[in-house]
Design a protein around this motif. Structure first.
Motif, PDB file in Angstrom:
ATOM      1  N   VAL A  39       0.870  -1.171  -0.061  1.00  0.00           N
ATOM      2  CA  VAL A  39      -0.042   0.124   0.035  1.00  0.00           C
ATOM      3  C   VAL A  39       0.961   1.327  -0.134  1.00  0.00           C
ATOM      4  O   VAL A  39       2.120   1.358   0.649  1.00  0.00           O
ATOM      5  CB  VAL A  39      -1.067  -0.161   1.255  1.00  0.00           C
ATOM      6  CG1 VAL A  39      -0.346  -0.153   2.486  1.00  0.00           C
ATOM      7  CG2 VAL A  39      -2.085   1.181   1.060  1.00  0.00           C
ATOM      8  N   ALA A  40       0.412   2.180  -0.818  1.00  0.00           N
ATOM      9  CA  ALA A  40       1.126   3.299  -0.688  1.00  0.00           C
ATOM     10  C   ALA A  40       0.446   4.894  -0.873  1.00  0.00           C
ATOM     11  O   ALA A  40      -0.505   4.648  -1.689  1.00  0.00           O
ATOM     12  CB  ALA A  40       2.267   3.446  -1.801  1.00  0.00           C
ATOM     13  N   GLU A  41       0.616   5.857  -0.271  1.00  0.00           N
ATOM     14  CA  GLU A  41       0.181   6.948  -0.526  1.00  0.00           C
ATOM     15  C   GLU A  41       1.085   7.968  -1.218  1.00  0.00           C
ATOM     16  O   GLU A  41       1.922   8.576  -0.430  1.00  0.00           O
ATOM     17  CB  GLU A  41      -0.448   7.733   0.678  1.00  0.00           C
ATOM     18  CG  GLU A  41      -1.127   9.187   0.399  1.00  0.00           C
ATOM     19  CD  GLU A  41      -1.455   9.862   1.642  1.00  0.00           C
ATOM     20  OE1 GLU A  41      -1.445  10.901   1.839  1.00  0.00           O
ATOM     21  OE2 GLU A  41      -1.884   9.290   2.723  1.00  0.00           O
ATOM     22  N   ILE A  42       1.132   8.168  -2.292  1.00  0.00           N
ATOM     23  CA  ILE A  42       1.971   9.135  -3.182  1.00  0.00           C
ATOM     24  C   ILE A  42       1.801  10.617  -3.133  1.00  0.00           C
ATOM     25  O   ILE A  42       0.534  10.774  -3.460  1.00  0.00           O
ATOM     26  CB  ILE A  42       2.498   8.456  -4.519  1.00  0.00           C
ATOM     27  CG1 ILE A  42       2.793   7.090  -4.390  1.00  0.00           C
ATOM     28  CG2 ILE A  42       3.264   9.531  -5.306  1.00  0.00           C
ATOM     29  CD1 ILE A  42       2.947   6.323  -5.609  1.00  0.00           C
ATOM     30  N   THR A  43       2.421  11.517  -2.522  1.00  0.00           N
ATOM     31  CA  THR A  43       2.001  12.730  -2.333  1.00  0.00           C
ATOM     32  C   THR A  43       1.928  13.514  -3.574  1.00  0.00           C
ATOM     33  O   THR A  43       3.180  13.385  -4.182  1.00  0.00           O
ATOM     34  CB  THR A  43       2.457  13.547  -1.125  1.00  0.00           C
ATOM     35  OG1 THR A  43       3.868  13.705  -1.360  1.00  0.00           O
ATOM     36  CG2 THR A  43       2.337  12.362   0.126  1.00  0.00           C
ATOM     37  N   TYR A  44       1.357  14.580  -3.809  1.00  0.00           N
ATOM     38  CA  TYR A  44       1.307  15.709  -4.613  1.00  0.00           C
ATOM     39  C   TYR A  44       2.195  16.933  -4.214  1.00  0.00           C
ATOM     40  O   TYR A  44       1.806  17.937  -4.466  1.00  0.00           O
ATOM     41  CB  TYR A  44       0.238  16.131  -5.350  1.00  0.00           C
ATOM     42  CG  TYR A  44      -0.251  15.233  -6.489  1.00  0.00           C
ATOM     43  CD1 TYR A  44      -0.008  15.770  -7.835  1.00  0.00           C
ATOM     44  CD2 TYR A  44      -0.869  13.958  -6.276  1.00  0.00           C
ATOM     45  CE1 TYR A  44      -0.849  14.785  -8.837  1.00  0.00           C
ATOM     46  CE2 TYR A  44      -1.347  13.165  -7.263  1.00  0.00           C
ATOM     47  CZ  TYR A  44      -1.001  13.612  -8.539  1.00  0.00           C
ATOM     48  OH  TYR A  44      -1.411  12.665  -9.680  1.00  0.00           O
TER      49      TYR A  44
END
Length: 208
Positions: A39-44
């Motif tokens: 799982v990953a949350e890639i930030t803008y």
């Protein structure tokens, strides 16, 4: 959204990732996958975000991928086209929520007080991010916030680390916690993939 909640609850922690170079997501994604945290949350926070999401989706089609720090409809569209499963925002912007609803992608917006919690409910949301968790009063504030809004599911983020994550996860209503210590940006920029893998493996083992 229910499927996303179930997967978040299973993994318990969401790595919040900022990459300066999109291609760095591939060796990092390999470490996440290999060490039991797909799982990953890639930030803008970086211009490389959309490309990084696209690369990760191509390499690991089954990974749960979120797009973080999404602030407007343009970024919502870019994240969805790149392959994100869900959107995360630092605050509650009704325009961004409506954009996600318009483009049929789940959103977990940030709240840290009763007013924003009620706005989220009014917008038809049942899952929010408690952000920034520690500066906003930590577990005591979280419990107080959830008392009148027990229908909400919460993903605390901000100041979460290996020492306090279990205390947050023990709060009824918390489905997972966001954190960046196991995907430290300085280690990513230095290409220390094995060290990152050890940090990822440690938290997975801790939360079993």
């Amino acid at each position: 959204m229910q499927q996303i909640i179930e997967r978040l609850s299973k993994h318990k922690v969401v790595p919040v990732i900022a990459v300066d170079k999109a291609e760095d997501i591939l060796p990092l994604g390999e470490q996440l996958q290999a060490n039991g945290l797909p799982v990953a949350e890639i930030t803008y926070r970086s211009d490389a975000a959309s490309k990084a999401i696209e690369l990760l989706r191509e390499a690991y089609p089954d990974m749960l991928i979120g797009a973080g720090t999404v602030l407007n409809e343009k970024q919502v569209i870019a994240a969805k086209q790149a392959g994100a499963d869900f959107i995360v925002s630092p605050g509650l912007n009704p325009n961004t929520v409506r954009a996600c609803q318009k483009h049929n992608i789940a959103i977990i917006p940030g709240v840290n007080n009763p007013s924003t919690a009620e706005q989220a409910i009014e917008l038809g949301l049942d899952t929010v991010k408690f952000f920034p968790a520690e500066p906003s009063g930590g577990i005591a504030m979280l419990k107080s916030l959830l008392a009148p809004y027990s229908m909400l599911k919460i993903m605390p983020t901000g100041g979460i680390n290996a020492k306090n994550i279990q205390s947050y996860l023990d709060v009824t209503g918390v489905v997972a916690c966001g954190g960046s210590w196991m995907v430290d940006k300085s280690l990513i920029n230095s290409g220390k993939w094995e060290e990152l893998g050890e940090l990822i493996a440690d938290i997975v083992k801790q939360l079993k």
